[in-house]
Enzyme design. Structure first.
Site, PDB file in Angstrom:
ATOM      1  N   TYR A  24      97.360 -35.056  83.780  1.00  0.00           N
ATOM      2  CA  TYR A  24      97.468 -35.904  82.591  1.00  0.00           C
ATOM      3  C   TYR A  24      98.271 -35.166  81.526  1.00  0.00           C
ATOM      4  O   TYR A  24      97.942 -34.043  81.161  1.00  0.00           O
ATOM      5  CB  TYR A  24      96.063 -36.199  82.080  1.00  0.00           C
ATOM      6  CG  TYR A  24      95.917 -37.348  81.114  1.00  0.00           C
ATOM      7  CD1 TYR A  24      96.974 -37.877  80.407  1.00  0.00           C
ATOM      8  CD2 TYR A  24      94.656 -37.916  80.902  1.00  0.00           C
ATOM      9  CE1 TYR A  24      96.810 -38.922  79.527  1.00  0.00           C
ATOM     10  CE2 TYR A  24      94.474 -38.968  80.026  1.00  0.00           C
ATOM     11  CZ  TYR A  24      95.550 -39.460  79.340  1.00  0.00           C
ATOM     12  OH  TYR A  24      95.382 -40.501  78.465  1.00  0.00           O
ATOM     13  N   TYR A  62      97.172 -34.916  65.526  1.00  0.00           N
ATOM     14  CA  TYR A  62      97.041 -35.479  66.875  1.00  0.00           C
ATOM     15  C   TYR A  62      97.071 -34.350  67.909  1.00  0.00           C
ATOM     16  O   TYR A  62      96.224 -34.289  68.800  1.00  0.00           O
ATOM     17  CB  TYR A  62      98.167 -36.487  67.149  1.00  0.00           C
ATOM     18  CG  TYR A  62      98.047 -37.155  68.489  1.00  0.00           C
ATOM     19  CD1 TYR A  62      97.358 -38.350  68.637  1.00  0.00           C
ATOM     20  CD2 TYR A  62      98.606 -36.587  69.631  1.00  0.00           C
ATOM     21  CE1 TYR A  62      97.237 -38.963  69.875  1.00  0.00           C
ATOM     22  CE2 TYR A  62      98.482 -37.181  70.869  1.00  0.00           C
ATOM     23  CZ  TYR A  62      97.796 -38.370  70.981  1.00  0.00           C
ATOM     24  OH  TYR A  62      97.657 -38.965  72.214  1.00  0.00           O
ATOM     25  N   HIS A  86      93.961 -32.801  70.428  1.00  0.00           N
ATOM     26  CA  HIS A  86      94.085 -32.697  71.882  1.00  0.00           C
ATOM     27  C   HIS A  86      94.005 -31.248  72.355  1.00  0.00           C
ATOM     28  O   HIS A  86      93.512 -30.985  73.449  1.00  0.00           O
ATOM     29  CB  HIS A  86      95.357 -33.388  72.370  1.00  0.00           C
ATOM     30  CG  HIS A  86      95.183 -34.863  72.465  1.00  0.00           C
ATOM     31  ND1 HIS A  86      95.278 -35.688  71.362  1.00  0.00           N
ATOM     32  CD2 HIS A  86      94.874 -35.661  73.515  1.00  0.00           C
ATOM     33  CE1 HIS A  86      95.042 -36.935  71.736  1.00  0.00           C
ATOM     34  NE2 HIS A  86      94.795 -36.940  73.035  1.00  0.00           N
ATOM     35  N   TRP A 137      85.525 -40.828  71.599  1.00  0.00           N
ATOM     36  CA  TRP A 137      86.874 -40.265  71.441  1.00  0.00           C
ATOM     37  C   TRP A 137      87.789 -41.244  70.720  1.00  0.00           C
ATOM     38  O   TRP A 137      88.549 -40.876  69.839  1.00  0.00           O
ATOM     39  CB  TRP A 137      87.451 -39.882  72.815  1.00  0.00           C
ATOM     40  CG  TRP A 137      88.812 -39.251  72.718  1.00  0.00           C
ATOM     41  CD1 TRP A 137      90.010 -39.860  72.966  1.00  0.00           C
ATOM     42  CD2 TRP A 137      89.125 -37.909  72.336  1.00  0.00           C
ATOM     43  NE1 TRP A 137      91.047 -38.977  72.761  1.00  0.00           N
ATOM     44  CE2 TRP A 137      90.524 -37.769  72.379  1.00  0.00           C
ATOM     45  CE3 TRP A 137      88.354 -36.820  71.964  1.00  0.00           C
ATOM     46  CZ2 TRP A 137      91.167 -36.578  72.059  1.00  0.00           C
ATOM     47  CZ3 TRP A 137      89.003 -35.631  71.647  1.00  0.00           C
ATOM     48  CH2 TRP A 137      90.385 -35.529  71.699  1.00  0.00           C
ATOM     49  N   TRP A 138      87.713 -42.513  71.114  1.00  0.00           N
ATOM     50  CA  TRP A 138      88.550 -43.514  70.449  1.00  0.00           C
ATOM     51  C   TRP A 138      88.270 -43.556  68.951  1.00  0.00           C
ATOM     52  O   TRP A 138      89.194 -43.612  68.149  1.00  0.00           O
ATOM     53  CB  TRP A 138      88.316 -44.886  71.061  1.00  0.00           C
ATOM     54  CG  TRP A 138      88.974 -45.113  72.383  1.00  0.00           C
ATOM     55  CD1 TRP A 138      89.858 -44.291  73.036  1.00  0.00           C
ATOM     56  CD2 TRP A 138      88.801 -46.251  73.216  1.00  0.00           C
ATOM     57  NE1 TRP A 138      90.236 -44.853  74.226  1.00  0.00           N
ATOM     58  CE2 TRP A 138      89.606 -46.058  74.361  1.00  0.00           C
ATOM     59  CE3 TRP A 138      88.041 -47.415  73.118  1.00  0.00           C
ATOM     60  CZ2 TRP A 138      89.671 -46.998  75.393  1.00  0.00           C
ATOM     61  CZ3 TRP A 138      88.110 -48.338  74.140  1.00  0.00           C
ATOM     62  CH2 TRP A 138      88.926 -48.128  75.263  1.00  0.00           C
TER      63      TRP A 138
END
Length: 104
Positions: free
Chosen positions: A41, A18, A22, A76-77
């Site tokens: 963000y 993960y 990112h 992306w999802w």
């Protein structure tokens, strides 16, 4: 500026993956987030619970909500689906949090 906070869940054996995904976020994804008013963000991980805490500042709720339907966001999802809990449409299972305190 509107402050938004939310929680999601990463699979226990996917913490490193993960973070890696990112760290290597696609420039076009970042650009689209900015185009939809996203700033400042951050996502944090609690390794003990596999919970992710996200924080983003946005300009406008309606503009931000349109991000979900963009082609790059849909891509992306799908890319993130193997590493975290997702809904049938591949969006992350996410729960918005209510702000109860803020200090500048």
């Amino acid at each position: 500026m509107i402050r938004k906070a939310f929680v999601m869940t990463v699979y226990p054996d996917m913490h490193e993956e993960y973070e890696k995904r990112h760290n290597e976020i696609w420039p076009e994804m970042v650009e689209e987030l900015r185009r939809h008013g996203g700033k400042n963000y951050s996502i944090f991980l609690d390794k003990d619970t596999n919970r992710l805490f996200g924080y983003v500042e946005i300009e406008d709720e309606e503009k931000w909500s349109q991000m979900a339907s963009t082609e790059i966001n849909q891509k992306w999802w799908k890319f993130m689906e193997p590493v975290m809990e997702t809904n049938p449409d591949s969006s992350p299972v996410s729960k918005n949090l209510k702000e109860v305190f803020h200090m500048d």
